[in-house]
Design an enzyme around this catalytic site. Structure first.
Site, PDB file in Angstrom:
ATOM      1  N   ASP A   5     -58.840  41.624 -47.618  1.00  0.00           N
ATOM      2  CA  ASP A   5     -59.629  40.618 -46.891  1.00  0.00           C
ATOM      3  C   ASP A   5     -60.409  41.245 -45.739  1.00  0.00           C
ATOM      4  O   ASP A   5     -59.982  42.239 -45.161  1.00  0.00           O
ATOM      5  CB  ASP A   5     -58.671  39.531 -46.362  1.00  0.00           C
ATOM      6  CG  ASP A   5     -59.420  38.261 -45.992  1.00  0.00           C
ATOM      7  OD1 ASP A   5     -60.576  38.084 -46.432  1.00  0.00           O
ATOM      8  OD2 ASP A   5     -58.850  37.438 -45.251  1.00  0.00           O
TER       9      ASP A   5
ATOM     10  N   HIS B 112     -68.558  43.839 -49.324  1.00  0.00           N
ATOM     11  CA  HIS B 112     -67.850  43.967 -50.606  1.00  0.00           C
ATOM     12  C   HIS B 112     -68.095  45.358 -51.199  1.00  0.00           C
ATOM     13  O   HIS B 112     -67.180  45.988 -51.730  1.00  0.00           O
ATOM     14  CB  HIS B 112     -68.301  42.894 -51.591  1.00  0.00           C
ATOM     15  CG  HIS B 112     -68.032  41.495 -51.121  1.00  0.00           C
ATOM     16  ND1 HIS B 112     -66.803  41.100 -50.651  1.00  0.00           N
ATOM     17  CD2 HIS B 112     -68.831  40.387 -51.033  1.00  0.00           C
ATOM     18  CE1 HIS B 112     -66.852  39.811 -50.294  1.00  0.00           C
ATOM     19  NE2 HIS B 112     -68.074  39.364 -50.513  1.00  0.00           N
TER      20      HIS B 112
ATOM     21  N   LEU C 100     -50.172  55.146 -62.983  1.00  0.00           N
ATOM     22  CA  LEU C 100     -50.192  53.913 -62.196  1.00  0.00           C
ATOM     23  C   LEU C 100     -50.772  52.747 -63.017  1.00  0.00           C
ATOM     24  O   LEU C 100     -51.744  52.931 -63.746  1.00  0.00           O
ATOM     25  CB  LEU C 100     -51.067  54.170 -60.959  1.00  0.00           C
ATOM     26  CG  LEU C 100     -51.440  52.989 -60.082  1.00  0.00           C
ATOM     27  CD1 LEU C 100     -50.216  52.482 -59.330  1.00  0.00           C
ATOM     28  CD2 LEU C 100     -52.536  53.393 -59.088  1.00  0.00           C
TER      29      LEU C 100
HETATM   30  C1  IPE Z   1     -58.111  35.824 -50.229  1.00  0.00           C
HETATM   31  O1  IPE Z   1     -59.103  35.961 -49.289  1.00  0.00           O
HETATM   32  C2  IPE Z   1     -58.663  36.101 -51.594  1.00  0.00           C
HETATM   33  C3  IPE Z   1     -58.995  37.490 -51.880  1.00  0.00           C
HETATM   34  C4  IPE Z   1     -58.796  38.509 -51.086  1.00  0.00           C
HETATM   35  C5  IPE Z   1     -59.576  37.724 -53.164  1.00  0.00           C
HETATM   36  P1  IPE Z   1     -59.959  34.723 -48.787  1.00  0.00           P
HETATM   37  O2  IPE Z   1     -60.888  35.240 -47.748  1.00  0.00           O
HETATM   38  O3  IPE Z   1     -60.566  34.031 -49.940  1.00  0.00           O
HETATM   39  O4  IPE Z   1     -58.847  33.792 -48.168  1.00  0.00           O
HETATM   40  P2  IPE Z   1     -58.923  32.707 -47.003  1.00  0.00           P
HETATM   41  O5  IPE Z   1     -60.059  31.804 -47.327  1.00  0.00           O
HETATM   42  O6  IPE Z   1     -59.125  33.443 -45.734  1.00  0.00           O
HETATM   43  O7  IPE Z   1     -57.581  32.039 -47.045  1.00  0.00           O
HETATM   44  C1  IPE Z   2     -62.381  39.578 -49.164  1.00  0.00           C
HETATM   45  O1  IPE Z   2     -63.270  39.589 -48.104  1.00  0.00           O
HETATM   46  C2  IPE Z   2     -63.064  39.692 -50.500  1.00  0.00           C
HETATM   47  C3  IPE Z   2     -63.024  38.467 -51.312  1.00  0.00           C
HETATM   48  C4  IPE Z   2     -62.391  37.365 -51.002  1.00  0.00           C
HETATM   49  C5  IPE Z   2     -63.738  38.507 -52.557  1.00  0.00           C
HETATM   50  P1  IPE Z   2     -63.953  38.257 -47.579  1.00  0.00           P
HETATM   51  O2  IPE Z   2     -65.256  38.097 -48.293  1.00  0.00           O
HETATM   52  O3  IPE Z   2     -63.039  37.106 -47.686  1.00  0.00           O
HETATM   53  O4  IPE Z   2     -64.230  38.638 -46.080  1.00  0.00           O
HETATM   54  P2  IPE Z   2     -64.091  37.679 -44.821  1.00  0.00           P
HETATM   55  O5  IPE Z   2     -62.700  37.108 -44.836  1.00  0.00           O
HETATM   56  O6  IPE Z   2     -65.127  36.617 -44.956  1.00  0.00           O
HETATM   57  O7  IPE Z   2     -64.327  38.577 -43.655  1.00  0.00           O
HETATM   58 MG    MG Z   3     -61.672  36.340 -46.389  1.00  0.00          MG
END
Ligand code: IPE
Ligand code: IPE
Ligand code: MG
Length: 261
Positions: free
Chosen positions: A36, A53, A147
């Site tokens: 995240d 990303h 792995l």
């Molecule tokens: C969790 O992250 C999902 C992934 C890392 C794929 P999100 O950014 O979607 O989660 P929330 O919205 O902060 O709970």
């Molecule tokens: C995690 O990073 C990747 C996915 C959920 C696909 P985020 O896109 O949720 O990044 P933040 O949480 O908005 O910073």
């Molecule tokens: Mg996120």
């Protein structure tokens, strides 16, 4: 049983100091990661979210390599949740494209490093071209015995449990099946995998976000404020070292204390 870490940790580096603290006879068998913070990483740099990303791919590479080098057997990466469809269409489309391009480029590297790729989630609803690439690489690597990298895609923990119940009903197993925790877990997407020992979440959020709800009943959690694109082998080693300091009691008391009950 110290693996060869030459070229992975530089002599005298912080990484080497951390690696030396690891007890290789007690490694986590399965590490799961909620990757995240990509969006925030990009926003801090006034870049579009997709650049976060894209930068996250480097962290994926580091963690996959770290697991391989340390000898960890399973790594599950939460890459796209069922809830992530709520994001702007453009971000969602570019995320799937990024995954597709990554698989197309990395397939030979996976084979070379004996990495088996598997996918968990509602695969049938993944955009067709990304799905084709996933199926191709999963098939290509199915006999790799190093792995296992598990990609959680279009994954939701609650959906997984409901899907397991549906499978049991559809197979007409209700009544015949001796239903207990073990037999139920064989209907989950993770049927062939051990439960995670360690769950890492980056970006400092203290929540599970619908990830592996059943499987993490006794998993050790490690949360870091580091945003996913900044996550490096050093952080992964810190998590493993920290994990090994924990006492996993699984509801029991420590052997030392039983005599004082
Ligand atoms: C969790 O992250 C999902 C992934 C890392 C794929 P999100 O950014 O979607 O989660 P929330 O919205 O902060 O709970
Ligand atoms: C995690 O990073 C990747 C996915 C959920 C696909 P985020 O896109 O949720 O990044 P933040 O949480 O908005 O910073
Ligand atoms: Mg996120």
């Amino acid at each position: 049983m110290f693996p060869d870490l030459k070229g992975f940790v530089k002599p005298g580096s912080e990484e080497e100091k951390l690696a030396r603290q690891i007890d290789f006879s007690r490694l986590p068998r399965h590490v799961a990661v909620i990757m995240d913070g990509n969006g925030r990483w990009a926003e801090k740099r006034s870049l579009p979210r997709i650049e976060g990303h894209r930068a996250g791919a480097k962290a994926v590479q580091e963690v996959v390599e770290a697991c391989g080098r340390l000898g960890i057997k399973y790594l599950t990466l939460y890459a796209f949740s069922k809830e992530n469809w709520k994001r702007p269409k453009r971000e969602v489309a570019r995320l799937w494209k990024l995954l597709e391009d990554y698989l197309r480029k990395e397939d030979k590297q996976l084979i070379k490093n004996k990495i088996r790729l598997i996918v968990i989630g509602q695969i049938e609803a993944i955009p067709p071209s990304a799905r084709r690439e996933l199926e191709r690489v999963a098939d290509l690597t199915k006999d790799c015995d190093g792995l296992t990298v598990v990609l959680a895609l279009n994954y939701g923990g609650r959906t997984e449990i409901v899907d397991a119940v549906k499978k049991i009903c559809a197979a007409g197993e209700i009544g015949r099946l001796e239903l207990d925790e073990d037999s139920f877990s064989r209907y989950l997407y993770t049927a062939s995998l051990p439960d995670p020992d360690l769950l890492i979440r980056t970006s400092g959020e203290f929540r599970i976000s619908n990830f592996l709800l059943w499987q993490i009943a006794y998993t050790e959690l490690w949360i870091t404020p580091v945003l996913w694109p900044d996550f490096r082998r050093k952080h992964f080693l810190q998590a493993v070292v920290d994990y090994q300091k924990r006492e996993r009691r699984f509801g029991a008391v420590h052997a030392r204390t039983t005599q004082h009950a």
